[in-house]
Each structure stands twice: as C-alpha cells, then as structure tokens.
Design a protein around this motif. Structure first.
Motif, PDB file in Angstrom:
ATOM      1  N   GLN A 153      47.722  82.954  23.920  1.00  0.00           N
ATOM      2  CA  GLN A 153      46.313  82.568  23.924  1.00  0.00           C
ATOM      3  C   GLN A 153      45.684  82.750  22.553  1.00  0.00           C
ATOM      4  N   ARG A 154      45.975  83.856  21.887  1.00  0.00           N
ATOM      5  CA  ARG A 154      45.390  84.077  20.569  1.00  0.00           C
ATOM      6  C   ARG A 154      45.904  83.062  19.552  1.00  0.00           C
ATOM      7  N   LEU A 155      47.179  82.730  19.679  1.00  0.00           N
ATOM      8  CA  LEU A 155      47.785  81.758  18.779  1.00  0.00           C
ATOM      9  C   LEU A 155      47.088  80.413  18.874  1.00  0.00           C
ATOM     10  N   ASN A 156      46.625  80.073  20.071  1.00  0.00           N
ATOM     11  CA  ASN A 156      46.023  78.761  20.298  1.00  0.00           C
ATOM     12  C   ASN A 156      44.509  78.804  20.476  1.00  0.00           C
ATOM     13  N   SER A 157      43.884  79.963  20.240  1.00  0.00           N
ATOM     14  CA  SER A 157      42.460  80.111  20.534  1.00  0.00           C
ATOM     15  C   SER A 157      41.574  79.246  19.660  1.00  0.00           C
ATOM     16  N   GLY A 158      42.089  78.774  18.520  1.00  0.00           N
ATOM     17  CA  GLY A 158      41.282  77.912  17.659  1.00  0.00           C
ATOM     18  C   GLY A 158      41.077  76.535  18.241  1.00  0.00           C
ATOM     19  N   GLY A 159      41.817  76.184  19.292  1.00  0.00           N
ATOM     20  CA  GLY A 159      41.638  74.902  19.962  1.00  0.00           C
ATOM     21  C   GLY A 159      42.360  73.752  19.296  1.00  0.00           C
ATOM     22  N   LYS A 160      43.075  74.022  18.203  1.00  0.00           N
ATOM     23  CA  LYS A 160      43.759  72.924  17.514  1.00  0.00           C
ATOM     24  C   LYS A 160      45.025  72.507  18.245  1.00  0.00           C
ATOM     25  N   HIS A 161      45.643  73.485  18.936  1.00  0.00           N
ATOM     26  CA  HIS A 161      46.901  73.188  19.602  1.00  0.00           C
ATOM     27  C   HIS A 161      46.701  72.817  21.063  1.00  0.00           C
ATOM     28  N   LEU A 162      45.852  73.568  21.756  1.00  0.00           N
ATOM     29  CA  LEU A 162      45.672  73.370  23.180  1.00  0.00           C
ATOM     30  C   LEU A 162      44.248  72.961  23.513  1.00  0.00           C
ATOM     31  N   SER A 163      44.105  72.257  24.614  1.00  0.00           N
ATOM     32  CA  SER A 163      42.779  71.909  25.111  1.00  0.00           C
ATOM     33  C   SER A 163      42.157  73.144  25.757  1.00  0.00           C
ATOM     34  N   LYS A 164      40.870  73.062  26.052  1.00  0.00           N
ATOM     35  CA  LYS A 164      40.175  74.188  26.682  1.00  0.00           C
ATOM     36  C   LYS A 164      40.811  74.523  28.037  1.00  0.00           C
ATOM     37  N   GLN A 165      41.159  73.488  28.808  1.00  0.00           N
ATOM     38  CA  GLN A 165      41.749  73.735  30.115  1.00  0.00           C
ATOM     39  C   GLN A 165      43.134  74.360  29.989  1.00  0.00           C
ATOM     40  N   GLU A 166      43.910  73.951  29.012  1.00  0.00           N
ATOM     41  CA  GLU A 166      45.224  74.555  28.818  1.00  0.00           C
ATOM     42  C   GLU A 166      45.097  76.026  28.450  1.00  0.00           C
ATOM     43  N   LEU A 167      44.055  76.370  27.693  1.00  0.00           N
ATOM     44  CA  LEU A 167      43.825  77.773  27.358  1.00  0.00           C
ATOM     45  C   LEU A 167      43.399  78.569  28.590  1.00  0.00           C
ATOM     46  N   ARG A 168      42.608  77.966  29.451  1.00  0.00           N
ATOM     47  CA  ARG A 168      42.220  78.661  30.691  1.00  0.00           C
ATOM     48  C   ARG A 168      43.463  78.963  31.528  1.00  0.00           C
ATOM     49  N   GLN A 169      44.359  77.976  31.610  1.00  0.00           N
ATOM     50  CA  GLN A 169      45.543  78.105  32.457  1.00  0.00           C
ATOM     51  C   GLN A 169      46.631  78.975  31.836  1.00  0.00           C
ATOM     52  N   ALA A 170      46.648  79.068  30.516  1.00  0.00           N
ATOM     53  CA  ALA A 170      47.749  79.733  29.811  1.00  0.00           C
ATOM     54  C   ALA A 170      47.938  81.168  30.294  1.00  0.00           C
ATOM     55  N   GLY A 171      49.056  81.403  30.943  1.00  0.00           N
ATOM     56  CA  GLY A 171      49.377  82.757  31.386  1.00  0.00           C
ATOM     57  C   GLY A 171      48.532  83.257  32.537  1.00  0.00           C
ATOM     58  N   ASN A 172      47.658  82.406  33.091  1.00  0.00           N
ATOM     59  CA  ASN A 172      46.787  82.844  34.176  1.00  0.00           C
ATOM     60  C   ASN A 172      47.606  82.972  35.468  1.00  0.00           C
ATOM     61  N   THR A 173      47.636  84.168  36.030  1.00  0.00           N
ATOM     62  CA  THR A 173      48.441  84.408  37.235  1.00  0.00           C
ATOM     63  C   THR A 173      47.575  84.690  38.454  1.00  0.00           C
ATOM     64  N   SER A 174      46.273  84.424  38.352  1.00  0.00           N
ATOM     65  CA  SER A 174      45.397  84.616  39.509  1.00  0.00           C
ATOM     66  C   SER A 174      45.750  83.607  40.590  1.00  0.00           C
ATOM     67  N   LYS A 175      45.304  83.852  41.818  1.00  0.00           N
ATOM     68  CA  LYS A 175      45.561  82.910  42.907  1.00  0.00           C
ATOM     69  C   LYS A 175      44.939  81.549  42.594  1.00  0.00           C
ATOM     70  N   PHE A 176      43.753  81.565  42.020  1.00  0.00           N
ATOM     71  CA  PHE A 176      43.083  80.311  41.671  1.00  0.00           C
ATOM     72  C   PHE A 176      43.867  79.549  40.612  1.00  0.00           C
ATOM     73  N   GLY A 177      44.218  80.233  39.515  1.00  0.00           N
ATOM     74  CA  GLY A 177      44.960  79.582  38.440  1.00  0.00           C
ATOM     75  C   GLY A 177      46.308  79.067  38.905  1.00  0.00           C
ATOM     76  N   THR A 178      46.971  79.836  39.768  1.00  0.00           N
ATOM     77  CA  THR A 178      48.299  79.448  40.248  1.00  0.00           C
ATOM     78  C   THR A 178      48.233  78.217  41.131  1.00  0.00           C
ATOM     79  N   ILE A 179      47.279  78.181  42.063  1.00  0.00           N
ATOM     80  CA  ILE A 179      47.208  77.037  42.972  1.00  0.00           C
ATOM     81  C   ILE A 179      46.793  75.775  42.230  1.00  0.00           C
ATOM     82  N   VAL A 180      45.908  75.895  41.236  1.00  0.00           N
ATOM     83  CA  VAL A 180      45.519  74.725  40.435  1.00  0.00           C
ATOM     84  C   VAL A 180      46.717  74.201  39.661  1.00  0.00           C
ATOM     85  N   ARG A 181      47.470  75.109  39.045  1.00  0.00           N
ATOM     86  CA  ARG A 181      48.633  74.696  38.251  1.00  0.00           C
ATOM     87  C   ARG A 181      49.679  74.016  39.130  1.00  0.00           C
ATOM     88  N   LYS A 182      49.952  74.593  40.300  1.00  0.00           N
ATOM     89  CA  LYS A 182      50.952  74.012  41.199  1.00  0.00           C
ATOM     90  C   LYS A 182      50.515  72.653  41.727  1.00  0.00           C
TER      91      LYS A 182
END
Length: 600
Positions: free
Chosen positions: A154-183
């Motif tokens: 997340q820190r590597l990509n926090s400048g937004g140049k590599h990932l979109s805002k949504q990809e940063l939200r999802q990155a490494g997110n293991t919550s039930k919400f993040g997991t079900i959205v990703r799946k």
C-alpha cells in the motif's frame, strides 16, 4: 536468487530471473495484484527499453517458504516479470523478430525437448545474449508477516501512480466486505481462481488480455465491456469493483447510504495517509451485517441475480446498454445499479420468481429512457434518489413476477459460476473433470451408466488425495473439446452452447436422461443410488450425495458432483489413487508414506 538479510537489494540477470520462473518460484498474490496484465504494446515498450539498455524500475519480492520449498511472492513488478518471460517464451516479437532460444542454456534445453518452439525470424544471438545478461534490480523482503507485506504494498502505491483508488482500498484487505467484493468482482469478470496464490506461469491463463495476445480472457468478452456498461480504461481502474462494493453495501446494511468516494473509504476502513489505526464505524457495521447474513449466502444471492440479468440480456439479443436505451449511452453504471437492486429486492428479499423470461426481457426494452429517471453528474449519489428509482422500477416490473414456491428461487442458476469453474480448471486441472454424460454414445453397453459412475467416484477420491482442504469436481453435461461436442450433437440432434474464451461446450444431461432413463428425476436418483454402492468410505459417500447439485446454464441442465478431502486420504476399494493432470494413477505401497504425511 538469494536473500541473506531482512531486506536485500541486488541485481539478477534476466537469465537468472527466467531460471527462477521456469522452476515456478514466482508467485502472484491475488489479494493485491492487478487483474489486468499489460497490453502487447506495453510489453513491447518495456522489452525495447531493456534491449536499448535503459534503466528499469526495481522488482520487489517477499521470500516465503522453507528449505527447498522457497518461493518469491511478487509485491511489485508482476507486469515486468511477465513481459520478460512472455518475450522469451515466444509470445510476441520485437520489430518482427523473436527471442532466439539458442541464446541461453535454459531455453535451448526447452527447445531441444520440444517444450518451446522457435518462432521465426529469430533475433540475433548477440542481441539476445545481451538481453539475457541485463541486470534487473530486485529487492527481496525476508521474514515479513502478511500485515507487513500488505503495508509495504500500500505504501509503495500510495501516490496513486501505480494503482487506482479502488485497487488501493482492496490491496491486502481481508475484511468480510473486502473479501466478498473481490470474489464477486472476479467471478463477474471471469478471472477468478481457486486460491489467492498462483504461480506466475499460470497467471496469464486467467488474466484479462487484449485481442493481440493469444492467451487468457478477452477483455471484449468481460461482462462490463461486452454490455457497454464500462469502457476498458474504467475496468483497468477497477470501477467494476466500485459498483460491486456499492451493491454489497446497499443489500447488506439495515440503513440506506449515499454513494461517494469517501463512503467507499469508510466501508473499507481505508486511510490512505496511514495516520490512524482506528477502524471506521461504517466498516465495523458492514462487516457485522455480512456476518449476520452469512458471507457465502450473500455472495450466492448477488451472483444469482447477476446470472438472471445475464440470461435476460441474452434472450433480448442485445447488450445491456442497447437494451435499456434506444440509443446507447455513456456512463450508465447508476442505471445498472437501479436495475440490479430492483431485481435483488424482488427475487431475494420478496422471494418472487419470473413468470415469463421472454416477456420480461421485452419489458426491459428502453426502460432507461421511459421508466428510470436519474440526475446527471458524478460525485455523490443520494440514497433518496436510489430508493425512489428502485420503488418506481419495482412497481413497473411487478406484473412480470409471481410468488415463488421455492425457498431459494435463484439456487439453480449458475451462469457465471460455471464459467469460472471452467476458467479455474485451466490452472487446477487436477481438481476438475468434465463429462458429456454417463452413457456411451453407441454400442451394446450404452444403456449401462454404472461403469461411468464408478470411474467418476474413483476420480473424485483421487482428487481429494491431492492435498488437505482441496475440493475435486466432476461436472456432467459438458464436452471439453470440439470433437466430443460434435459427436453429441449428431447423436441427439441438438445444439451445444460454446463457453466464451474456452474450448468447452455445454450439452446438458436432459437429452441423455430422457433417452436412457425416461426422465431427469430417474437420472438424478440413479446417480445417488449408485454412489451408495461404491467401495468408498461412509464419510465420502455422505459428502458426495449431500453435495450433488443440479444447476442450470441458460436452458441446459447439468449435474455437479464434488468431494472435499478428509483428515486422511480417501480410499477406493482397497487402494488409493491420485490424479496427475487428467490421469488417475494408483498409489504404490512405496508411496504411502508420502501420501499420508501430507494429511498430518
């Protein structure tokens, strides 16, 4: 490749990188890796930079595993590693010329044993040798926890140049919400996988690609693109996941909420500045609600409504955009949400079923012009407007629905889930088997279905012996090649349905059931009875029989049989079997220790 400290930075030649790749030691983690590989143009530009000896960005890896089982999880640089290995593997050219396989020892050996074929014309050996010796800067992170690796990403990509805002939200997110959205997002796109960790060499089989690449899933066939709901750049920016996230939140929470970027941040508990460890209240609330509903039930309900919409769009013969508008429109994601949430309300929450799908498909014609009226613009989308439009559209559609006699009216619709099982089978061939049916096409034994059931059950036990906590599948009603599909079509005088981006054809089992066993009910019942007579453990019999599913792919009925591994290997008769690719092999006595040790 080696790392001697918690973090080491060094250079590795492309030749060494490729050697690590063919040993399957590069692993992509789908919890935070991009779903879209580079286009052919981006790959060529990167290779050209290396040939011209321009500097390239650092590749960041995390060393995992122990002893001889070490592998490298790619934190940053998957696209670059894939471009390098794809170029060497003859998947694209530079200036009309291909990498010369005689340039390095690894590729020459692969060429000599026919594992790689030289495309023509080849680049000069001198250029390829220099390319192979080019030093790639690599940083290897050792002994890091998952949380540390996620934080680095997340820190590597926090400048937004590599990932979109949504990809940063999802990155490494293991919550039930993040997991079900990703799946769900992955299932709808068609690039799902059975596990999060995938060998880089297998990743391309489930990657979304443009037409110029010969592998993977064509971006033009992805639901969102095919139906003109999103454009390709929006899909790259993970706008599909934002749509899914808003749908999950709306159907899960007991209150209605507006749609906006900051609300999505709160749902994910996302803090881009890393200034607070506090979880936002909305994040706690959504995850609590998902737990109450049950994550699996919620995912299946949402996916089933998607499948029903897909079927209705197919019946119309149009795209979603051209169905609901007289003239296709831009930026219609809000219209899609209104239609989806209305269907969800009627089918799931009110337990209604469709009276006549063809009439309903016609009723959807130009509803974006005639029935749904949304305010223009981006930014915030009020909860009140959503509610009003859902109520209006629900009133318009109600005459096409009736009270369902079935507790779960969506349970048999399996369009996206079946297509994803097909995709997953390309990377996990050992765990999937496909058959057109139980009866041979011709000959004296065509009435006898029991030998095929025995073969299926033996294969399922072999799949269950692959590893602990794995599930093997056998699906009846699918031909896995053109020749078999053509033979079935000639025998039953019916058409198959070809599954996009694959060599699979859906035949269904109804025709076979009617021909040989009078009807489908007898067919299904006989499968269950025959399994009870098979020489397997009572646990395995119970699991297979309790989990047989009858599913529908458009108008085709299929049967899914599956077996999950137990605490010890599954036995068939008095023998143990394992599966290698599509072949079932008996375990020798000398191999018993190795088999049983996996289950300790």
């Amino acid at each position: 490749m080696s790392a001697n400290q918690n973090l080491s930075i060094n250079s590795e030649s492309i030749q060494n990188v490729y050697s690590t790749f063919i040993k399957n030691k590069f692993i992509a983690n789908r919890r935070y890796q991009r779903k879209l590989v580079w286009s052919i143009e981006e790959k060529k530009a990167f290779i050209d930079s290396i040939i011209n000896k321009y500097p390239v960005p650092l590749v960041l890896l995390a060393e995992e595993g122990h002893g001889n089982k070490k592998y490298y999880e790619i934190i940053d640089g998957m696209q670059r590693l894939d471009a390098i290995t794809s170029f060497i593997n003859q998947e694209f050219d530079i200036g009309g010329e291909f990498f010369n396989l005689d340039s390095i020892a690894d590729t020459k050996l692969l060429k000599d044993n026919d594992s790689l074929h030289q495309e023509n014309p080849p680049l000069s050996r001198e250029i390829c040798a220099e390319f192979a010796n080019y030093p790639i800067p690599i940083s290897i992170f050792q002994d890091g926890s998952k949380d540390q690796i996620d934080a680095i990403f997340q820190r590597l990509n926090s400048g937004g140049k590599h990932l979109s805002k949504q990809e940063l939200r999802q990155a490494g997110n293991t919550s039930k919400f993040g997991t079900i959205v990703r799946k769900l997002a992955s299932e709808i796109r068609g690039d799902s996988s059975t596990t999060d960790l995938i060998e880089l060499s297998e990743m391309k089989k489930i990657s979304i690609t443009n037409k110029k690449l010969k592998y993977g899933i064509s971006i033009d066939e992805v639901f969102w693109i095919k139906n003109q709901i999103l454009d390709k750049e929006s899909l790259r920016q993970s706008k599909d996941e934002e749509i899914i996230a808003e749908i999950v939140a709306w159907v899960s929470l007991e209150k209605t909420i507006r749609s906006s970027s900051d609300i999505l941040d709160e749902l994910y508990g996302f803090d881009q500045n890393f200034t607070s460890d506090e979880t936002r209240a909305l994040s706690l609330e959504i995850n609590s609600q998902i737990q109450k509903i049950n994550e699996l039930n919620l995912q299946e309900n949402i996916q089933s409504v998607f499948d029903i919409l897909i079927e209705l769009i197919s019946i119309s013969g149009k795209t979603f955009n051209s169905l609901i508008f007289k003239s296709p429109q831009q930026k219609i994601t809000r219209y899609f949400q209104i239609i989806f949430l209305t269907f969800y309300q009627l089918i799931i929450e009110e337990n209604k079923s469709i009276k006549d799908k063809e009439k309903l498909a016609k009723a959807l014609s130009e509803v974006g012009d005639r029935v749904i009226s949304l305010s223009a613009g981006g930014g915030n989308w009020s909860a009140r407007e959503k509610e009003t439009q859902i109520d209006t559209f629900s009133g318009y559609l109600k005459k096409h629905f009736k009270r369902s006699d079935v507790k779960d009216p969506t349970s048999k619709t399996w369009i996206t889930r079946l297509e994803n099982l097909i995709t997953q089978s390309s990377t996990e061939q050992t765990l999937y088997d496909f058959k057109v049916g139980l009866h041979p096409f011709e000959g004296e034994g065509c009435q006898d279905y029991k030998p095929c059931i025995s073969k299926i059950v033996k294969s399922l036990t072999a799949m269950a012996n692959t590893d602990p906590a794995c599930i093997g599948y056998c699906i009846l009603g699918i031909a896995d090649d053109q020749k078999t599909a053509d033979k079935w079509a000639s025998v039953f005088s019916k058409d198959c349905i070809k599954i996009d981006n694959s060599n699979f054809f859906v035949t269904g089992v109804i025709d076979e059931a009617n021909k040989y066993q009078k009807n489908y009910d007898n067919y299904f019942m006989n499968i269950c009875k025959s399994i009870q007579s098979e020489p397997i453990s009572e646990r395995d019999k119970s699991y297979i029989c309790e989990n047989i599913q009858s599913i529908k792919y458009y108008d085709k009925e299929l049967v899914i049989l599956k077996l999950e591994s137990d605490k010890s290997p599954s036995i068939y008769g008095e023998e143990y079997f394992t599966r290698h690719g599509s072949s079932v092999k008996k375990v020798k006595a000398s191999e018993f220790h190795s088999l049983f040790s996996k289950f300790k």
